[in-house]
Write a protein that holds these residues in place. Structure first.
Motif: not given
Length: 339
Positions: A28-42
């Motif tokens: 993780i650096a900024g996490g701007t896409n990672l956190l989206d994917l996490w919130k969408y249960n992906l």
């Protein structure tokens, strides 16, 4: 509730070891896409490995060959506004500033930009089939609402597009990607980093699970005189491209001696055509020749109903952006369109 562990390593080798010891780890650096994917249960990482403290990944510096090295953990905004990028690679600066919002650019990292997942609506809805999430389950986008989807390089398995703006410019500039993993270091030409979907649309790129992007290298040639980045989207702010074009030209008088044209929003990766670029070499820089190049680039393009319009839109964008590249000042706020 998503329980997870968090760790920092003091160096790159320690970071790679942490990833190798935990198959569910994510950098993780900024996490701007990672956190989206996490919130969408992906995605469901059990360990986040923070790479922001690694000095090797956190700087922009010149190279001995005259190029420029962009650290993977450097933020998009810091890259776009870096003096060397603004003056030597203005195409890249313009492309980055066309992406997302200022807040996201302040957080998003260079390496993370390369690793974005598609923004296909069906991919983000885990209750519907998606070959990118689960190979073999189906692609509802082909018969569904596919206005944002691919017109080039798609397969029967997937018609999603890659959403990055930065990467379209990096493709045109012919950057290289520096990678490290348990097997050591390697470098990939940017053109070889991302994959077309084929029969494995779940694989977006050629990065191995334990590998980390450390930096992106720009060659010495940055096309600072004749360039343009055009992003066509539903709204001017914070929207993904329907079609985007990065154009870089080298001219002698009005004759094109070298042309680079990369398209975004049309395929699973930034799209270039060597045939079109070679056609433009030695030709006058005018609408007629840019139009012929556009026909070559879009040769074989296929719409899926709602996105049929993107074929004509892309052709017009190539022509318009080619003319804009003749006068980069035309891109400034309040400037009049090129004739």
């Amino acid at each position: 509730m998503n329980n997870f562990d968090y760790q920092q390593a003091s160096d790159v080798s320690g970071t790679i070891k942490l990833a190798c010891d935990n198959s569910q780890a994510k950098f993780i650096a900024g996490g701007t896409n990672l956190l989206d994917l996490w919130k969408y249960n992906l995605v469901h990482p059990s360990l986040l490995i923070d790479i922001n403290h690694l000095s090797e990944l956190s700087e922009i510096r010149g190279r001995s060959d005259g190029g420029l090295r962009l650290g993977a953990a450097v933020k998009n905004s810091d890259t776009a506004y870096h003096p060397s990028v603004e003056t030597r690679y203005p195409l890249l600066s313009r492309a980055i500033l066309a992406g997302a919002s200022a807040q996201i650019r302040n957080m998003a990292s260079n390496g993370g930009n390369l690793l974005q997942r598609t923004r296909c609506y069906y991919f983000y809805d885990h209750q519907v089939p998606c070959n990118k999430r689960k190979p073999g389950s189906g692609c509802p986008a082909k018969e569904g609402y596919n206005r944002m989807h691919a017109i080039l390089g798609a397969s029967e398995e997937c018609i999603a597009v890659f959403p990055s703006d930065m990467c379209v410019a990096l493709a045109a500039l012919e950057a290289t990607v520096n990678i490290v993993g348990k097997e050591g270091k390697r470098t990939l030409a940017f053109a070889d980093f991302h994959r077309l979907p084929g029969d494995r649309p779940d694989l977006d790129n050629h990065l191995m699970p334990d590998e980390l992007i450390t930096s992106i290298d720009l060659p010495e040639k940055g096309f600072p005189l004749n360039y343009s980045y055009l992003k066509l989207r539903d709204r001017h702010s914070y929207a993904f491209a329907l079609v985007s074009v990065a154009t870089a030209l080298e001219l002698e008088g009005d004759i094109i001696t070298e042309a680079r044209i990369a398209l975004g929003g049309v395929a699973h990766k930034p799209w270039r055509s060597a045939e079109a670029e070679e056609f433009l070499r030695g030709k006058p820089a005018n609408k007629e020749n840019f139009s012929t190049a556009a026909e070559i680039i879009l040769k074989g393009a296929k719409g899926y109903g709602y996105n049929d319009f993107k074929i004509k839109l892309a052709k017009n964008a190539v022509v318009r952006n080619g003319m804009m590249a003749l006068n980069p000042a035309s891109q400034l706020p309040g400037a009049q369109p090129s004739a």
